[in-house]
Design an enzyme around this catalytic site. Structure first.
Site, PDB file in Angstrom:
ATOM      1  N   LYS A  65       0.857  -1.189   0.000  1.00 54.11           N
ATOM      2  CA  LYS A  65       0.000   0.000   0.000  1.00 54.11           C
ATOM      3  C   LYS A  65       0.888   1.232   0.000  1.00 54.11           C
ATOM      4  CE  LYS A  65      -4.016  -1.907   2.413  1.00 54.11           C
ATOM      5  NZ  LYS A  65      -4.860  -1.787   3.619  1.00 54.11           N
ATOM      6  N   HIS A  68       0.583   7.065   2.916  1.00 55.18           N
ATOM      7  CA  HIS A  68      -0.267   8.256   2.817  1.00 55.18           C
ATOM      8  C   HIS A  68      -0.071   9.187   4.011  1.00 55.18           C
ATOM      9  CE1 HIS A  68      -3.149   6.626   5.720  1.00 55.18           C
ATOM     10  NE2 HIS A  68      -3.119   5.485   5.046  1.00 55.18           N
ATOM     11  N   HIS A  71       0.014   8.412   7.781  1.00 53.35           N
ATOM     12  CA  HIS A  71       1.185   7.829   8.445  1.00 53.35           C
ATOM     13  C   HIS A  71       2.198   8.892   8.879  1.00 53.35           C
ATOM     14  CE1 HIS A  71      -0.068   3.970   6.470  1.00 53.35           C
ATOM     15  NE2 HIS A  71       0.329   3.520   7.640  1.00 53.35           N
TER      16      HIS A  71
END
Length: 503
Positions: A65, A68, A71
């Site tokens: 993933k 983004h 985080h």
């Protein structure tokens, strides 16, 4: 009344039953400046942590993933705390507890086998993996049998199948390659990337120990630890199908204590996980581990972007790499407008743009929600990263000019004015702020302190000509400028921001 005197006290007055003490401003200026200038950029450091180890679990990205903006807080709070503890003499261990376990990885392998090819995945990295994962879910809605294939591939990972593990580890390497670019921009490093999969063969010990200590009970087929006496819902250790959960893996913190012999283990995780960690720490206590009290959940609030909550499902996601690139571009636009002849413009734009993002994240108490807004983040006049960085460059400019002058010994009488004294008080308190930030797991205390110092210096700068007037007066004001520069640079470093010398 007997007369009383002390070199640091100018005078004492009795007023309405109170005794007011007035500092000897000359001595205070001399002593504070000597402390700061003698230590330089190490001012505020300490050996209080010698012989002690602190583990910090932060960032904890998910494999396959994209990284983004959600985080950002865990990454930068953890990174800042690590620098703070290093500065205070502790041995620190940075752990990126990867989200690298679960059925989704079986589904991803299934998607790759059906629709992917090695060249495209190698070239596209995480973006291509995300595309395949989305396609899997679209196709699985039409053909539910695909879910069974995904589960079968995950079972192969669990069983150590050679092909499944090869693809799984390749996906992991691709993700870390992508995220490493972001970590490099932020200056963030880790000692361990041991994630959920790492603990797969370490959970039997936990489960067996819970059984031996009669802490496991069966409830609706699941194995749980009853925490009703602590007014908490049960901590589920094994689901009814025998599968382990996050809790089981986090209880494997026993491994961390056995390995690192930590004095504290900090989990920098969003506040929504508060119950989870309270359960984990209580279970460890019930297991008889006294060090459970040294495990701390360092919680933080949510982040939004320009007033909008982030939602993957609604498609409102801001990827961190894109945000950092945009920050650098916006900073470069401002530099081209205000300082078109600045050397190394791209490098300064990187320092300013990324500093603006980090400052925004670490400027408020960590438990508060953060709304990322470009106008505030890149404001050179308000409370922002660029404002503090610009104050540092202002100090550097003064010091460059002073280096061309021949200045005598400083006259500390020149630093008895209110503006100089206010700045000196903030500099004198800085070491205590660092210790307090460490005790409260609160990097924003340093952000606030360094901003206050920048504001106090600018007020001093506007009220007093630094290099004009009597040479001994100029020497004192230059010394105060040097002390301010060093402390701002240290403070910015502690929160993960660089300090450019020209802007």
């Amino acid at each position: 009344v007997e007369k009383w005197s002390h070199e640091d006290v100018a005078r004492a007055e009795a007023v309405n039953g109170y005794v007011n003490f007035f500092l000897n401003r000359v001595n205070f200026a001399a002593e504070t400046l000597e402390s700061v200038l003698k230590a330089g950029e190490n001012y505020g450091s300490s050996d209080m942590g010698n012989g002690k180890t602190i583990c910090l679990d932060y960032s904890s990205i998910n494999i396959a993933k994209r990284f983004h903006i959600g985080h950002l807080s865990t990454t930068m709070i953890g990174h800042s705390l690590r620098r703070i503890y290093d500065f205070l003499g502790y041995k620190t261990v940075g752990i990126n507890h990867l989200g690298d376990w679960g059925t989704q990885f079986g589904k991803m392998i299934c998607a790759y086998k059906l629709w992917g090819n090695e060249e495209e995945v190698e070239k596209g990295g995480v973006n291509e993996l995300v595309r395949l994962y989305v396609k899997f879910h679209e196709e699985a809605e039409k053909d539910p049998a695909l879910d069974d294939q995904g589960r079968a591939w995950f079972k192969k990972i669990e069983d150590g199948d050679e092909e499944a593990l090869r693809i799984f580890n390749w996906f992991k390497a691709l993700t870390l390659r992508d995220t490493e670019r972001v970590y490099k921009l932020l200056g963030v490093t880790f000692d361990s990337y041991a994630g959920e999969s790492f603990y797969n063969d370490k959970m039997d010990r936990v489960i067996n120990e819970l059984k031996e200590k009669n802490l496991l009970t069966i409830s609706e087929g699941a194995s749980i630890v009853d925490l009703s006496e602590d007014n908490m819902s049960p901590c589920i250790i094994l689901r009814s199908d025998g599968a382990t959960l996050y809790a089981t893996r986090d209880l494997a913190a026993i491994y961390r204590h056995d390995t690192y012999h930590f004095d504290k283990c900090l989990y920098v995780v969003a506040y929504q996980q508060d119950l989870h960690f309270r359960q984990i720490f209580r279970v460890l206590e019930k297991m008889g581990y006294e060090w459970a009290k040294d495990c701390v959940h360092v919680a933080f609030g949510m982040i939004s972007y320009e007033g909008q909550a982030l939602s993957t499902r609604k498609g409102h996601v801001v990827y961190l790499e894109d945000l950092l690139e945009q920050a650098q571009k916006k900073a470069l636009d401002i530099i081209n407008e205000k300082s078109p002849n600045l050397p190394n413009k791209e490098d300064v734009a990187r320092q300013v743009g990324i500093g603006a993002v980090v400052y925004t994240d670490l400027s408020n108490n960590r438990i508060k929600d953060v709304d990322f807004c470009w106008d505030r983040a890149l404001n050179f006049d308000g409370e922002s990263g660029p404002y503090v960085q610009y104050t540092h460059t202002r100090c550097c400019s003064v010091l460059r000019k002073a280096a061309e002058m021949s200045l005598p010994e400083a006259d500390m009488n020149a630093l008895t004015d209110d503006e100089a004294q206010a700045l000196l008080r903030l500099l004198g308190r800085f070491p205590d702020v660092i210790k307090e930030a460490a005790e409260k797991y609160e990097p924003s205390m340093i952000t606030r302190a360094v901003t206050d110092i920048a504001q106090a210096y600018n007020k001093f700068y506007y009220e007093h000509r630094i290099l004009d007037g009597e040479p001994a007066t100029a020497a004192a004001r230059v010394a105060l400028t040097k002390a301010t520069k060093d402390v701002i640079k240290t403070g910015l470093w502690l929160i993960g921001i660089e300090a450019p010398e020209r802007m």
